[in-house]
Design a protein around this motif. Sequence first.
Motif, PDB file in Angstrom:
ATOM      1  N   GLY A  83       9.767  64.790  59.932  1.00 42.54           N
ATOM      2  CA  GLY A  83       9.486  63.547  60.405  1.00 42.54           C
ATOM      3  C   GLY A  83       8.419  62.771  59.621  1.00 42.54           C
ATOM      4  O   GLY A  83       7.725  61.875  60.181  1.00 42.54           O
ATOM      5  N   ASN A  86       8.099  59.023  59.464  1.00 49.38           N
ATOM      6  CA  ASN A  86       7.753  58.256  60.668  1.00 49.38           C
ATOM      7  C   ASN A  86       6.198  58.217  60.753  1.00 49.38           C
ATOM      8  O   ASN A  86       5.965  57.519  61.433  1.00 49.38           O
ATOM      9  CB  ASN A  86       8.115  59.189  61.910  1.00 49.38           C
ATOM     10  CG  ASN A  86       9.547  59.481  62.285  1.00 49.38           C
ATOM     11  OD1 ASN A  86      10.300  58.497  61.938  1.00 49.38           O
ATOM     12  ND2 ASN A  86      10.039  60.647  62.800  1.00 49.38           N
ATOM     13  N   ARG A 115      17.749  63.737  58.772  1.00 50.78           N
ATOM     14  CA  ARG A 115      16.317  64.235  59.486  1.00 50.78           C
ATOM     15  C   ARG A 115      16.860  65.035  60.923  1.00 50.78           C
ATOM     16  O   ARG A 115      17.742  65.124  61.328  1.00 50.78           O
ATOM     17  CB  ARG A 115      15.296  63.124  59.716  1.00 50.78           C
ATOM     18  CG  ARG A 115      16.027  61.976  60.732  1.00 50.78           C
ATOM     19  CD  ARG A 115      14.986  60.993  60.992  1.00 50.78           C
ATOM     20  NE  ARG A 115      15.752  59.690  61.220  1.00 50.78           N
ATOM     21  CZ  ARG A 115      15.023  58.440  61.032  1.00 50.78           C
ATOM     22  NH1 ARG A 115      13.762  58.399  61.038  1.00 50.78           N
ATOM     23  NH2 ARG A 115      15.675  57.464  61.598  1.00 50.78           N
ATOM     24  N   ASP A 117      16.204  65.947  64.542  1.00 55.01           N
ATOM     25  CA  ASP A 117      16.157  65.218  65.737  1.00 55.01           C
ATOM     26  C   ASP A 117      16.504  66.321  66.784  1.00 55.01           C
ATOM     27  O   ASP A 117      17.304  66.741  67.123  1.00 55.01           O
ATOM     28  CB  ASP A 117      16.684  63.944  65.791  1.00 55.01           C
ATOM     29  CG  ASP A 117      16.516  63.285  67.067  1.00 55.01           C
ATOM     30  OD1 ASP A 117      15.456  63.377  67.614  1.00 55.01           O
ATOM     31  OD2 ASP A 117      17.415  62.243  67.427  1.00 55.01           O
ATOM     32  N   ASN A 118      15.397  66.633  67.586  1.00 53.33           N
ATOM     33  CA  ASN A 118      15.374  67.821  68.302  1.00 53.33           C
ATOM     34  C   ASN A 118      16.040  69.055  67.971  1.00 53.33           C
ATOM     35  O   ASN A 118      17.136  69.596  68.555  1.00 53.33           O
ATOM     36  CB  ASN A 118      15.919  67.406  69.858  1.00 53.33           C
ATOM     37  CG  ASN A 118      15.102  66.345  70.356  1.00 53.33           C
ATOM     38  OD1 ASN A 118      13.987  66.376  70.683  1.00 53.33           O
ATOM     39  ND2 ASN A 118      16.074  65.244  71.174  1.00 53.33           N
ATOM     40  N   THR A 122      20.431  64.827  61.848  1.00 48.77           N
ATOM     41  CA  THR A 122      21.054  63.506  62.090  1.00 48.77           C
ATOM     42  C   THR A 122      21.078  62.943  60.934  1.00 48.77           C
ATOM     43  O   THR A 122      20.338  63.260  59.859  1.00 48.77           O
ATOM     44  CB  THR A 122      20.747  62.712  63.118  1.00 48.77           C
ATOM     45  OG1 THR A 122      19.287  62.450  62.948  1.00 48.77           O
ATOM     46  CG2 THR A 122      20.398  63.396  64.580  1.00 48.77           C
TER      47      THR A 122
END
Length: 126
Positions: A83, A86, A115, A117-118, A122
């Motif tokens: 991240g 971000n 990246r 994601d949880n 993705t």
Amino acid sequence: LDTRVNGSNDKYDVVVGEIQYPDNEKAYVNPNIIAEVKIFPRVGFTPQQHNVHFHHIIDDDLRKLSYINNDVEKAIIILDGFGYLNGRHQGIIRLDFLKGKREEIANGTKIYLMRIDNDRWTYEII
């Protein structure tokens, strides 16, 4: 890595195209696709190293891609393992800052962003 491209003194991370072998010269590629790759891994780099990679995209990769003929598909491939994009740079989310610089420096260059994601990778094309 470090591929020679017809008509450029720069070298690129990934080049897809026809290889040319001129007499008594080094081989080069007539490109169809050129991509620069950056990785922001979860471990192994300090925040300073991530910052350097971020600035390499803006100061080096986008600049190099801006010199390439518009008939060639140009891309920045980014793997963001934790991240990093971000976060903020100059008060702006890094990804938004990068998109703005892309439009300013190398308009038409696509960003392929992969990246986590949880705990799942993705991707999106920007």
